[in-house]
Design a protein around this motif. Sequence first.
Motif, PDB file in Angstrom:
ATOM      1  N   GLU A 155       0.838  -1.204   0.000  1.00 37.78           N
ATOM      2  CA  GLU A 155       0.000   0.000   0.000  1.00 37.78           C
ATOM      3  C   GLU A 155       0.872   1.252   0.000  1.00 37.78           C
ATOM      4  N   GLU A 156       1.939   1.228   0.787  1.00 36.18           N
ATOM      5  CA  GLU A 156       2.834   2.392   0.852  1.00 36.18           C
ATOM      6  C   GLU A 156       3.520   2.642  -0.484  1.00 36.18           C
TER       7      GLU A 156
ATOM      8  N   GLY B   6       2.003   2.214  -3.207  1.00 39.42           N
ATOM      9  CA  GLY B   6       0.950   2.614  -4.134  1.00 39.42           C
ATOM     10  C   GLY B   6       0.556   1.523  -5.105  1.00 39.42           C
TER      11      GLY B   6
ATOM     12  N   THR C 263      -3.769  -1.325  -7.723  1.00 37.44           N
ATOM     13  CA  THR C 263      -3.929  -0.020  -8.368  1.00 37.44           C
ATOM     14  C   THR C 263      -3.422  -0.141  -9.806  1.00 37.44           C
TER      15      THR C 263
END
Length: 290
Positions: A71-72, A74, A93
């Motif tokens: 998540e960090e 992206g 993503t």
Amino acid sequence: MLDPIARVRRFNRAVTSEVGALDTSFLGRGRPLGAARVLNAVGHGRNDVAELRDYLALDSGLMSRLLRGLEEEGLVITRPHPDDARRRIAKLTAAGRREFDAYETLSNAQAQSMLGRSSRREELLAAMDMVAAALGRDRIGIDEVDPRSEPARYCLTEYYAELSRRFARGFDVKLSRDPDALDMLAPRGAFFIALSDGLPLGCVGLKGSGLEIAEIKRLWVAPAARGLGLGRRLMDAAETAARHLSITTLRLDTNSALGEAQQLYRKTGWTEIDRFNDDPYPDLFFEKVL
């Protein structure tokens, strides 16, 4: 004779070294294998975090750390499940999808390189299949599918090819009583395949007619997965489906060349009966009352 334990450990070292399991930058993409595997699993549609954790055999703490790291970067977003706020789902993503595609390309190239080092490609693949099936035994699933689907057709093609090799006068499906696909679909019947990480390892059909008697057809297990109990699991799935369809009696036919099939039937409550069809290939006939 070489020590079996030493041979297993040599194999483990060879695999971990070859795939880069200990590299801090797996396939040169800047993150270790653990994070790459999570990204890969999410990219292949394993979105429920709890199911993802079970699939990868990770504890909750490590799963959370790996997801947080992605998540960090992206690459992944997590959010509550729309039907149950206690559960979370993970999705790639746009950047995560690009990274997933990059890993796919590199992994395919790595696999091609491995195969290219051996002049006995098919034997190597067969050995890999056997190891993967044995080590992943507890993760092999039984799914109900359309007998006309690609995985089902693959299993049936392999089944027919094996019969052709093992029967003294070969096998031609056009001469056998090949069941209609519609007879192996609800509400008449069912068709099941065994899947190991998306790859088919076996199949069985339940051929119904809308009456209380039905037939078991096309039981097959890939050679690499034999001895793991898959035949019995497939038969159990077919019998359970038969009960749900209010079928009370099952029949099947087989050939005396298929000794392992006969052994399974006799061990699981099937009784030998007189011939009940005019198929030219079977010479043994069984029945089981549910």
